[in-house]
Enzyme design. Structure first.
Site, PDB file in Angstrom:
ATOM      1  N   ASN A 113       0.798  -1.217   0.000  1.00 44.04           N
ATOM      2  CA  ASN A 113       0.000   0.000   0.000  1.00 44.04           C
ATOM      3  C   ASN A 113       0.831   1.267   0.000  1.00 44.04           C
ATOM      4  OD1 ASN A 113      -2.641   0.665  -0.170  1.00 44.04           O
ATOM      5  ND2 ASN A 113      -2.955   0.917   2.021  1.00 44.04           N
ATOM      6  N   THR A 163      17.566 -20.009 -26.404  1.00 42.57           N
ATOM      7  CA  THR A 163      16.150 -19.702 -26.598  1.00 42.57           C
ATOM      8  C   THR A 163      15.815 -19.861 -28.075  1.00 42.57           C
ATOM      9  OG1 THR A 163      16.431 -18.055 -24.866  1.00 42.57           O
ATOM     10  CG2 THR A 163      14.378 -17.991 -26.099  1.00 42.57           C
ATOM     11  N   LYS A 165      14.334 -19.186 -31.499  1.00 45.53           N
ATOM     12  CA  LYS A 165      13.849 -18.003 -32.220  1.00 45.53           C
ATOM     13  C   LYS A 165      13.426 -18.412 -33.629  1.00 45.53           C
ATOM     14  CE  LYS A 165      15.509 -15.299 -28.877  1.00 45.53           C
ATOM     15  NZ  LYS A 165      14.675 -14.525 -27.971  1.00 45.53           N
ATOM     16  N   LYS A 167      10.671 -16.260 -31.712  1.00 51.24           N
ATOM     17  CA  LYS A 167       9.970 -16.778 -30.542  1.00 51.24           C
ATOM     18  C   LYS A 167       8.491 -17.020 -30.795  1.00 51.24           C
ATOM     19  CE  LYS A 167      10.106 -12.219 -28.260  1.00 51.24           C
ATOM     20  NZ  LYS A 167      10.568 -11.636 -27.010  1.00 51.24           N
ATOM     21  N   LYS A 191      15.134 -23.564 -24.872  1.00 51.72           N
ATOM     22  CA  LYS A 191      14.175 -22.853 -24.023  1.00 51.72           C
ATOM     23  C   LYS A 191      13.010 -22.298 -24.836  1.00 51.72           C
ATOM     24  CE  LYS A 191      14.002 -18.588 -21.295  1.00 51.72           C
ATOM     25  NZ  LYS A 191      13.176 -17.835 -22.245  1.00 51.72           N
ATOM     26  N   ASP A 193      10.517 -19.317 -25.309  1.00 56.01           N
ATOM     27  CA  ASP A 193      10.565 -17.914 -24.925  1.00 56.01           C
ATOM     28  C   ASP A 193       9.480 -17.638 -23.892  1.00 56.01           C
ATOM     29  OD1 ASP A 193      10.804 -14.888 -25.195  1.00 56.01           O
ATOM     30  OD2 ASP A 193      12.306 -15.644 -26.583  1.00 56.01           O
ATOM     31  N   GLU A 194       9.644 -16.543 -23.150  1.00 51.60           N
ATOM     32  CA  GLU A 194       8.709 -16.280 -22.047  1.00 51.60           C
ATOM     33  C   GLU A 194       7.275 -16.099 -22.518  1.00 51.60           C
ATOM     34  OE1 GLU A 194      10.476 -12.332 -23.293  1.00 51.60           O
ATOM     35  OE2 GLU A 194      11.211 -14.362 -22.938  1.00 51.60           O
ATOM     36  N   HIS A 284      11.706 -17.485 -15.568  1.00 51.56           N
ATOM     37  CA  HIS A 284      11.981 -16.284 -16.357  1.00 51.56           C
ATOM     38  C   HIS A 284      11.415 -15.080 -15.609  1.00 51.56           C
ATOM     39  CE1 HIS A 284      12.034 -13.346 -19.588  1.00 51.56           C
ATOM     40  NE2 HIS A 284      12.881 -14.135 -20.219  1.00 51.56           N
ATOM     41  N   ARG A 285      12.110 -13.930 -15.730  1.00 58.35           N
ATOM     42  CA  ARG A 285      11.707 -12.760 -14.942  1.00 58.35           C
ATOM     43  C   ARG A 285      10.984 -11.714 -15.789  1.00 58.35           C
ATOM     44  NH1 ARG A 285      17.287  -9.310 -13.847  1.00 58.35           N
ATOM     45  NH2 ARG A 285      18.040  -9.318 -15.981  1.00 58.35           N
ATOM     46  N   HIS A 317      16.809 -15.976 -14.545  1.00 57.57           N
ATOM     47  CA  HIS A 317      17.545 -15.013 -15.367  1.00 57.57           C
ATOM     48  C   HIS A 317      18.051 -13.883 -14.475  1.00 57.57           C
ATOM     49  CE1 HIS A 317      16.255 -16.421 -19.474  1.00 57.57           C
ATOM     50  NE2 HIS A 317      15.630 -17.226 -18.640  1.00 57.57           N
TER      51      HIS A 317
END
Length: 441
Positions: A113, A163, A165, A167, A191, A193-194, A284-285, A317
């Site tokens: 808050n 990763t 691609k 993606k 991987k 992709d996110e 993954h972030r 990551h």
């Protein structure tokens, strides 16, 4: 008689410079930028109040509880060197304010808050000290670094990833083909992709099947254990677990989750499922920069990294360092240590405001990903050491001869750097030469 109603200064109750912090307190370091005319003590006390028991006035129900036992306390304030009207306010929270094993509840209390508060122009949570009494209520990472190495039978070097691609837009069959080529070439992981979840051009079940086929084929041909981070992130927790269950049924070693967009509740649920069922969990972030990019407002990534270690994940990551400023290198290595080590000493030069004792919570492998390629390999090996995952997307798939040669190039470069390091050579100085020698193999 009762009490005196009306608006009151927070600092009368919540600013306690004499307070001795307890071993069980959760400690927070906030970067506070007060509005003009608001004294720093009042701003720090306001943060402590609004993130614990306080409201803007005295209420009669205050008399029904012990404020001294439950209130957050601002116990120290210091100006930030080189910044005008910025202060670090240290706040101590009693452990009773937090639900056990819930990162969600911890964040709702501490940052829920208070960030929209009028008395503050800006506010940033720089660091948290999580006491063992609280961290022990969390399962933490499903497996941790050592168990992962044992599962994969890979020791003495960083792990390699890629990763896939582009993606978005590939069919499941073509996606699986790219996975196979990279794993066959020598990578340990590929991987999702996110933002690959379950879109019209490639539904999740089809992708899982073709990726599993690619993994088994590459394993049979190389004799090495391979994995693909199957992204289980979904619109509901139930759907997410359904995807993780299917991954387990296929016998693959690892799944993936976007922990900030998916949320801590979903992440902790998935982490528990992964430990119970022998799956590794890659995190993954995505969305982190929305929260952590501003220098004076938001939450520093080291706090999000600590929260992930509590909520659970085996990889996360954590930036690449390469090509960035020297100062960022120290800060990044600070939270890389927070992810991997059992005990981290307070070190303000690296942005670590509190000593952190994780006791026996397993470690998390940091993942270096984003704009890196083989010529960065010596620096990455030196900076991150063995306990890391180095991920090259375009740095693998962008190879002029194709995906598999790109994977071969990365594996050869890594093995060359590890061998050179083990022979005592200086990676920082001789890095380019080591890579040039490796090219001749």
């Amino acid at each position: 008689v009762g009490f005196k109603a009306g608006v009151k200064d927070y600092k009368l109750t919540y600013y306690t410079p004499d307070y001795e912090t307890k071993d069980t307190d959760i400690l927070a370091a906030f970067r506070v930028t007060p509005q003009p005319g608001v004294p720093p003590e009042e701003a720090g006390a306001a943060v402590a109040a609004e993130s614990s028991t306080g409201t803007w006035t005295t209420v009669w129900t205050d008399g029904l509880t012990s404020l001294d036992r439950y209130k957050g306390r601002c116990y120290h304030i210091e100006p930030v060197a080189g910044e005008e009207n910025q202060y670090i306010a240290y706040v101590a929270y009693p452990l009773d304010l937090f639900e056990e094993g819930s990162v969600t509840n911890m964040f709702t209390s501490i940052v829920g808050n208070v960030f929209g508060f009028k008395a503050l122009r800006a506010l940033r949570l720089e660091d948290l000290r999580i006491p063992p009494a609280y961290s022990k209520t969390f399962q933490g990472p499903p497996h941790g670094i050592q168990v992962e190495r044992d599962k994969l039978n890979k020791y003495g070097r960083p792990l390699l990833g890629c990763t896939i691609k582009p993606k978005l837009g590939l069919s499941a069959k073509n996606y699986g083909r790219a996975v196979y080529e990279c794993l066959r070439g020598g990578l340990d992981f590929t991987k999702d992709d996110e933002n690959v979840n379950s879109q019209p051009f490639m539904r999740w079940r089809d992708r899982f099947l073709f990726c599993a086929e690619a993994i088994y084929k590459a394993q049979a041909e190389t004799g090495e254990i391979k994995g693909h981070y199957l992204n289980a992130t979904a619109g509901t927790c139930e759907e997410m677990i359904k995807r993780a269950v299917f991954a387990r049924e296929l016998g693959v070693p690892i799944v993936m989750h976007d922990y900030l967009t998916g949320g801590f509740t979903a992440n902790t649920s998935l982490s528990h499922y992964c430990r119970d069922n022998g799956l590794l969990l890659h995190i993954h972030r995505a969305m982190h920069a929305v929260i952590d990019r501003q220098k004076n407002h938001g939450i520093h990534f080291r706090v999000l990294a600590k929260a992930l270690r509590m909520s659970g994940g085996d990889h996360i990551h954590s930036g690449t360092v390469v090509g960035k400023l020297e100062g960022e290198r120290d800060i990044t290595l600070g939270f890389v240590d927070l992810l991997r080590d059992d005990y981290i000493e307070k070190d303000r030069a690296r942005g670590i405001y509190f000593s952190q004792d994780w006791v026996s919570l397993p470690g998390v492998l940091p993942v270096a990903s984003g704009g890196i390629h083989v010529w960065h390999m010596p620096a990455l090996t030196e900076i991150f050491g063995d306990d890391s995952v180095l991920q090259f997307g375009g740095g693998t798939l962008g190879h002029p001869w194709g995906n598999a040669p790109g994977a071969v190039a990365n594996r050869v470069a890594l093995e060359a750097c590890v061998q050179a390091r083990n022979e005592g050579r200086d990676l920082a100085r001789e890095g380019n030469e080591i890579i040039r020698e490796a090219r001749k193999w």
